[in-house]
Design an enzyme around this catalytic site. Structure first.
Site, PDB file in Angstrom:
ATOM      1  N   HIS A 298       0.719  -1.035   0.171  1.00 55.45           N
ATOM      2  CA  HIS A 298       0.256   0.009  -0.058  1.00 55.45           C
ATOM      3  C   HIS A 298       0.746   0.786   0.020  1.00 55.45           C
ATOM      4  CE1 HIS A 298      -2.101   3.074   2.533  1.00 55.45           C
ATOM      5  NE2 HIS A 298      -3.425   3.072   1.425  1.00 55.45           N
TER       6      HIS A 298
ATOM      7  N   GLU B  35       2.525   1.843  -2.798  1.00 52.69           N
ATOM      8  CA  GLU B  35       1.247   2.334  -4.081  1.00 52.69           C
ATOM      9  C   GLU B  35       1.141   3.514  -4.599  1.00 52.69           C
ATOM     10  OE1 GLU B  35      -2.932   3.362  -4.018  1.00 52.69           O
ATOM     11  OE2 GLU B  35      -3.195   1.120  -3.212  1.00 52.69           O
TER      12      GLU B  35
END
Length: 436
Positions: free
Chosen positions: A70, A73
């Site tokens: 995450h 990202e």
């Protein structure tokens, strides 16, 4: 070396898409649709679960902090010159976003014009990482705040309460964002290592749906992608026992009425993707029979004021885990739990009504067909199917092949109360404090 193009068609649906094995090593899927909005999804087989891995030939496994997929990202939207990819999308008129799940990270945009220019932005952004220790430290503060906000989110607490009650070892337990402590261990070197492993084009795929041609997509890919070396990733998953981790989860939070989520662990996971797809179709029909607005159980619970108008239910299966869930709002979650299992036990004895089966089967088939009218639904469905080694156009046939015997068989095997858990988020009483 030439691009290899395979055409997949479904005559009954009147639909087709192209699978392109691009010279770079990237698989590209183009689903032409004469709709006003085009949708692109650039995804990698990499998510929160992938915290222990090695490349073929590596002597040791690499273990990374929870939440790094995450974190990565977030960082991919920053360019070396200090600019932001969102500003580039704004210039083309595209609406962009990204998400990370347990097994996938994806970058996407939708647009009504300038598709090729927006696709170029997407490909450049995802294939050109740039991190420094300074920018990583800045992002740690941003994501730490996001994690704290997530900890105060009742829906998220309910989901993880259910998942961690179902599973004691499976990596689906890992919070996608990680923890404040785990992300503090992330540095630029680790981000580049994860990028090198999981953002190799052989581990990725591009999914496009809209009024576009394979030729135009190939032209953009030719201009923006370089050849990637073949690679093989070995991922280490903890063995998961068949038993549930715990029967109940309770947390007090700032909610007006108790929230509940019932989970049922399914341990019969086929190694055959086609069998997993068919099991999904059977369970979709079964859940529609049991919990849709037409079910006698749901109507009775609603009329008695035990549940609200909204009741969520579903089933998911992949190669590492599988479970059913039913969730909603209730003044008495334990009574709802008891009533659901009494209803299921009675239906297990009597079997599913054939008329209800036929009606719900038609509903699921119609939903499947209707999904082909939305470019984002098509792109996401393609991604889910491809990443689980399934064929998109096999789904309607799989639904059509389901029999009432199939449904009754899973009703009696999957709905096992010994494999059931319930998570509850309860309101805080006067004088009480939230508990974690």
């Amino acid at each position: 070396m030439k691009n290899e193009i395979i055409i997949r068609e479904n005559g009954i649906l009147g639909e087709k898409y192209y699978k392109i094995r691009h010279t770079s090593g990237l698989d590209i899927y183009v689903f032409p649709k004469k709709l006003s909005t085009a949708y692109a999804l650039f995804a990698t087989r990499y998510g929160a679960s992938d915290n222990c891995f090695r490349l073929e030939g590596d002597a040791e496994f690499t273990t990374v902090p929870d939440g790094i997929a995450h974190f990565l990202e977030h960082k991919m939207f920053e360019n070396e010159d200090g600019s932001d990819a969102f500003n580039q999308y704004a210039a083309t008129g595209a609406n962009a976003n990204a998400f990370t799940s347990s097994q996938t990270t994806a970058y996407l945009f939708s647009c009504t014009e300038n598709f090729e220019e927006s696709l170029g932005v997407l490909l450049d952004m995802v294939t050109h990482p740039y991190f420094t220790e300074k920018t990583v430290q800045k992002e740690q503060g941003i994501i730490a705040q996001e994690i704290r906000m997530g900890e105060d989110n009742p829906s998220r607490a309910l989901y993880y309460g259910m998942i961690r009650s179902l599973y004691s070892e499976n990596h689906i337990r890992i919070n996608v964002a990680g923890t404040v402590e785990s992300i503090a261990e992330i540095n630029a070197e680790l981000l580049y290592r994860c990028y090198e492993v999981f953002y190799n084009l052989h581990n990725m795929a591009l999914f496009i749906c809209g009024d576009v041609t394979p030729e135009s997509v190939i032209a953009v890919a030719d201009a923006h992608l370089e050849i990637a070396p073949p690679m093989k990733i070995e991922r280490r998953e903890n063995p998961e026992p068949a038993e549930i981790a715990q029967k109940r989860f309770l947390r007090k939070m700032q909610v007006a009425k108790p929230l509940f989520a019932i989970g049922i662990k399914d341990t019969d996971i086929s190694p055959d993707p086609a069998q997993r797809m068919r099991r999904q179709c059977v369970m979709d029909i079964l859940n529609e029979i049991l919990f849709s607005r037409s079910s006698s159980l749901r109507n009775a619970l609603y009329e008695e004021g035990l549940i609200g108008a909204s009741l969520s239910y579903g089933y998911g299966v992949c190669d590492t885990h599988s479970y059913s869930s039913i969730s909603g709002e209730s003044k008495d979650p334990e009574e709802v739990y008891s009533r659901i299992w009494a209803y299921i036990r009675a239906m297990q004895e009597s079997g599913v009504d054939s008329a209800a089966f036929e009606r719900c089967k038609r509903v699921i088939y119609a939903d499947c067909v209707a999904s082909y009218d939305d470019t984002s639904e098509i792109a996401h469905a393609l991604m889910d199917m491809v990443f689980d080694d399934e064929e998109l156009f096999d789904e309607p046939e799989a639904i059509a092949s389901v029999t009432v015997e199939d449904v009754n068989n899973l009703l009696r095997t999957v709905f096992n109360e010994e494999k059931a858990v319930m998570a509850v988020i309860a309101p805080i009483s006067d004088g009480e404090e939230e508990n974690a």
